[in-house]
Design a protein around this motif. Sequence first.
Motif, PDB file in Angstrom:
ATOM      1  N   THR A 166     -13.483  68.929  89.367  1.00  0.00           N
ATOM      2  CA  THR A 166     -14.826  69.535  89.345  1.00  0.00           C
ATOM      3  C   THR A 166     -15.182  70.030  90.745  1.00  0.00           C
ATOM      4  O   THR A 166     -15.850  71.050  90.892  1.00  0.00           O
ATOM      5  N   ALA A 167     -14.700  69.313  91.768  1.00  0.00           N
ATOM      6  CA  ALA A 167     -15.013  69.701  93.156  1.00  0.00           C
ATOM      7  C   ALA A 167     -14.537  71.114  93.463  1.00  0.00           C
ATOM      8  O   ALA A 167     -15.122  71.800  94.307  1.00  0.00           O
ATOM      9  N   GLY A 168     -13.491  71.557  92.791  1.00  0.00           N
ATOM     10  CA  GLY A 168     -12.949  72.890  93.023  1.00  0.00           C
ATOM     11  C   GLY A 168     -13.798  73.987  92.409  1.00  0.00           C
ATOM     12  O   GLY A 168     -13.543  75.176  92.628  1.00  0.00           O
ATOM     13  N   GLN A 169     -14.799  73.607  91.613  1.00  0.00           N
ATOM     14  CA  GLN A 169     -15.646  74.600  90.955  1.00  0.00           C
ATOM     15  C   GLN A 169     -17.075  74.577  91.483  1.00  0.00           C
ATOM     16  O   GLN A 169     -17.741  75.594  91.515  1.00  0.00           O
ATOM     17  N   ARG A 170     -17.552  73.402  91.875  1.00  0.00           N
ATOM     18  CA  ARG A 170     -18.937  73.365  92.348  1.00  0.00           C
ATOM     19  C   ARG A 170     -19.054  72.867  93.787  1.00  0.00           C
ATOM     20  O   ARG A 170     -20.161  72.726  94.294  1.00  0.00           O
ATOM     21  N   GLY A 171     -17.899  72.586  94.445  1.00  0.00           N
ATOM     22  CA  GLY A 171     -17.918  72.107  95.829  1.00  0.00           C
ATOM     23  C   GLY A 171     -18.209  70.619  95.913  1.00  0.00           C
ATOM     24  O   GLY A 171     -18.573  69.990  94.913  1.00  0.00           O
ATOM     25  N   GLU A 172     -18.005  70.055  97.091  1.00  0.00           N
ATOM     26  CA  GLU A 172     -18.295  68.625  97.276  1.00  0.00           C
ATOM     27  C   GLU A 172     -18.626  68.388  98.748  1.00  0.00           C
ATOM     28  O   GLU A 172     -17.766  68.548  99.624  1.00  0.00           O
ATOM     29  N   ALA A 173     -19.876  68.015  99.006  1.00  0.00           N
ATOM     30  CA  ALA A 173     -20.313  67.760 100.388  1.00  0.00           C
ATOM     31  C   ALA A 173     -19.450  66.683 101.028  1.00  0.00           C
ATOM     32  O   ALA A 173     -19.073  65.710 100.366  1.00  0.00           O
ATOM     33  N   TYR A 174     -19.137  66.865 102.306  1.00  0.00           N
ATOM     34  CA  TYR A 174     -18.306  65.933 103.092  1.00  0.00           C
ATOM     35  C   TYR A 174     -16.863  65.841 102.588  1.00  0.00           C
ATOM     36  O   TYR A 174     -16.112  64.971 103.013  1.00  0.00           O
ATOM     37  N   HIS A 175     -16.502  66.713 101.660  1.00  0.00           N
ATOM     38  CA  HIS A 175     -15.122  66.790 101.172  1.00  0.00           C
ATOM     39  C   HIS A 175     -14.729  68.264 101.041  1.00  0.00           C
ATOM     40  O   HIS A 175     -14.039  68.648 100.110  1.00  0.00           O
TER      41      HIS A 175
ATOM     42  N   SER B  12     -11.877  72.707  98.679  1.00  0.00           N
ATOM     43  CA  SER B  12     -11.233  74.012  98.902  1.00  0.00           C
ATOM     44  C   SER B  12      -9.833  74.052  98.306  1.00  0.00           C
ATOM     45  O   SER B  12      -9.429  75.052  97.699  1.00  0.00           O
ATOM     46  N   THR B  13      -9.091  72.948  98.459  1.00  0.00           N
ATOM     47  CA  THR B  13      -7.738  72.952  97.864  1.00  0.00           C
ATOM     48  C   THR B  13      -7.844  73.016  96.349  1.00  0.00           C
ATOM     49  O   THR B  13      -7.044  73.695  95.698  1.00  0.00           O
ATOM     50  N   LYS B  14      -8.841  72.322  95.789  1.00  0.00           N
ATOM     51  CA  LYS B  14      -8.921  72.260  94.325  1.00  0.00           C
ATOM     52  C   LYS B  14      -9.413  73.587  93.736  1.00  0.00           C
ATOM     53  O   LYS B  14      -9.050  73.953  92.616  1.00  0.00           O
ATOM     54  N   GLY B  15     -10.261  74.310  94.476  1.00  0.00           N
ATOM     55  CA  GLY B  15     -10.635  75.657  94.041  1.00  0.00           C
ATOM     56  C   GLY B  15      -9.425  76.577  94.085  1.00  0.00           C
ATOM     57  O   GLY B  15      -9.197  77.397  93.175  1.00  0.00           O
ATOM     58  N   ALA B  16      -8.631  76.424  95.135  1.00  0.00           N
ATOM     59  CA  ALA B  16      -7.429  77.250  95.265  1.00  0.00           C
ATOM     60  C   ALA B  16      -6.437  76.960  94.142  1.00  0.00           C
ATOM     61  O   ALA B  16      -5.716  77.866  93.687  1.00  0.00           O
ATOM     62  N   VAL B  17      -6.408  75.723  93.676  1.00  0.00           N
ATOM     63  CA  VAL B  17      -5.485  75.378  92.574  1.00  0.00           C
ATOM     64  C   VAL B  17      -5.824  76.201  91.322  1.00  0.00           C
ATOM     65  O   VAL B  17      -4.930  76.623  90.579  1.00  0.00           O
ATOM     66  N   ILE B  18      -7.102  76.460  91.116  1.00  0.00           N
ATOM     67  CA  ILE B  18      -7.499  77.260  89.947  1.00  0.00           C
ATOM     68  C   ILE B  18      -7.035  78.712  90.124  1.00  0.00           C
ATOM     69  O   ILE B  18      -6.461  79.310  89.198  1.00  0.00           O
ATOM     70  N   ALA B  19      -7.230  79.277  91.308  1.00  0.00           N
ATOM     71  CA  ALA B  19      -6.763  80.649  91.562  1.00  0.00           C
ATOM     72  C   ALA B  19      -5.240  80.723  91.471  1.00  0.00           C
ATOM     73  O   ALA B  19      -4.681  81.707  90.958  1.00  0.00           O
ATOM     74  N   PHE B  20      -4.570  79.685  91.964  1.00  0.00           N
ATOM     75  CA  PHE B  20      -3.103  79.611  91.888  1.00  0.00           C
ATOM     76  C   PHE B  20      -2.653  79.608  90.418  1.00  0.00           C
ATOM     77  O   PHE B  20      -1.735  80.345  90.028  1.00  0.00           O
ATOM     78  N   THR B  21      -3.343  78.821  89.606  1.00  0.00           N
ATOM     79  CA  THR B  21      -3.008  78.727  88.173  1.00  0.00           C
ATOM     80  C   THR B  21      -3.132  80.090  87.498  1.00  0.00           C
ATOM     81  O   THR B  21      -2.232  80.535  86.783  1.00  0.00           O
ATOM     82  N   LYS B  22      -4.253  80.755  87.736  1.00  0.00           N
ATOM     83  CA  LYS B  22      -4.500  82.032  87.064  1.00  0.00           C
ATOM     84  C   LYS B  22      -3.512  83.101  87.553  1.00  0.00           C
ATOM     85  O   LYS B  22      -3.081  83.960  86.780  1.00  0.00           O
ATOM     86  N   SER B  23      -3.163  83.039  88.832  1.00  0.00           N
ATOM     87  CA  SER B  23      -2.201  84.002  89.377  1.00  0.00           C
ATOM     88  C   SER B  23      -0.827  83.824  88.745  1.00  0.00           C
ATOM     89  O   SER B  23      -0.187  84.785  88.294  1.00  0.00           O
ATOM     90  N   LEU B  24      -0.363  82.556  88.720  1.00  0.00           N
ATOM     91  CA  LEU B  24       0.977  82.307  88.164  1.00  0.00           C
ATOM     92  C   LEU B  24       1.034  82.576  86.667  1.00  0.00           C
ATOM     93  O   LEU B  24       2.089  82.939  86.143  1.00  0.00           O
ATOM     94  N   ALA B  25      -0.092  82.363  85.980  1.00  0.00           N
ATOM     95  CA  ALA B  25      -0.077  82.531  84.521  1.00  0.00           C
ATOM     96  C   ALA B  25       0.387  83.924  84.143  1.00  0.00           C
ATOM     97  O   ALA B  25       1.214  84.099  83.226  1.00  0.00           O
ATOM     98  N   THR B  26      -0.121  84.940  84.846  1.00  0.00           N
ATOM     99  CA  THR B  26       0.302  86.301  84.511  1.00  0.00           C
ATOM    100  C   THR B  26       1.635  86.638  85.184  1.00  0.00           C
ATOM    101  O   THR B  26       2.462  87.341  84.613  1.00  0.00           O
ATOM    102  N   GLU B  27       1.845  86.117  86.380  1.00  0.00           N
ATOM    103  CA  GLU B  27       3.100  86.401  87.102  1.00  0.00           C
ATOM    104  C   GLU B  27       4.317  85.867  86.339  1.00  0.00           C
ATOM    105  O   GLU B  27       5.381  86.491  86.350  1.00  0.00           O
ATOM    106  N   LEU B  28       4.158  84.732  85.678  1.00  0.00           N
ATOM    107  CA  LEU B  28       5.317  84.077  85.054  1.00  0.00           C
ATOM    108  C   LEU B  28       5.395  84.278  83.545  1.00  0.00           C
ATOM    109  O   LEU B  28       6.231  83.664  82.881  1.00  0.00           O
TER     110      LEU B  28
END
Length: 251
Positions: free
Chosen positions: A144-153, A158-174
Amino acid sequence: MKIDFTDKVVLITGASRGIGRSAAMLFAEHNANVALNYRHNREAVESLMEELKQFHVNVRSYQADVAREQAVNTMIDEVAADFGRIDVLVNNAGIWREAAITTITDDELAEMIDTNLKSMFYCARAATPFLSKQGGSILNISSTAGQRGEAYHSHYASTKGAVIAFTKSLATELVNEKIRVNCVAPGWVDTDMSADALRSPEGPGYVSLIPMRRAAHPDELAGAIVFLASDWASFITGEVINVNGGAVLCG
Ligand code: NAP
């Protein structure tokens, strides 16, 4: 159609404890052969291997720090050599640390990005040639932190938000490699990672913001992971399933 992974091989990073452990149990219950990655906790992975014996599937463990590219490459080559194939990669290993933006060090930032994000690139890069041989699936664990952020984390979020972009990118790439790529985003899950926070004086406050008024059991994450890897999800790719008792809905 039943969910059945007979003859298939599932590699789970961070399988010794928590969500990875629950996923290993559920995959094995559905006849998957499982490759269990861990970093330090040999005792925990050995006890998991004992429990997995009841399912009469092939199980092996692989010590590797997934934040290190060479360790990942070696592990994936070993898994492919030992089992003869890889059908599912679950990018689950992760860390959660507190750090304020004014005091975060370069080392803390690098450790977070290496462990939670670069590891997924390393594992996907090394596993794709094996997954694409017969087709397969990649599952990335966000938050959830990757979608709504998390104070002091912010580094974690940021890594968890990037995981979502990574997922969507690979989904079409692969897609032409016959590899589906999906994401499971947990809210609070009662594991070693969150135990101190959930049992701290602030714990009840965290739980009170979850519409279901409780943290998840790690088995409740395993269901979504196994479903997305199964043939029941054969037309699902690039998707994020939130498993959080309704928490993201509350902002
Ligand atoms: P956990 O109980 O702390 O277990 C973490 C697992 O990751 C362990 O198996 C650990 O291995 C492994 N690991 C950590 N760093 C590693 C590395 N560099 N290389 C290889 N393995 C490594 O965590 P969890 O709660 O199950 O979390 C699993 C995933 O869900 C993580 O990606 C986490 O961010 C995400 N998540 C969890 C929650 C939550 O509330 N728990 C919420 C949202 C998202 P060892 O046992 O050897 O240390």
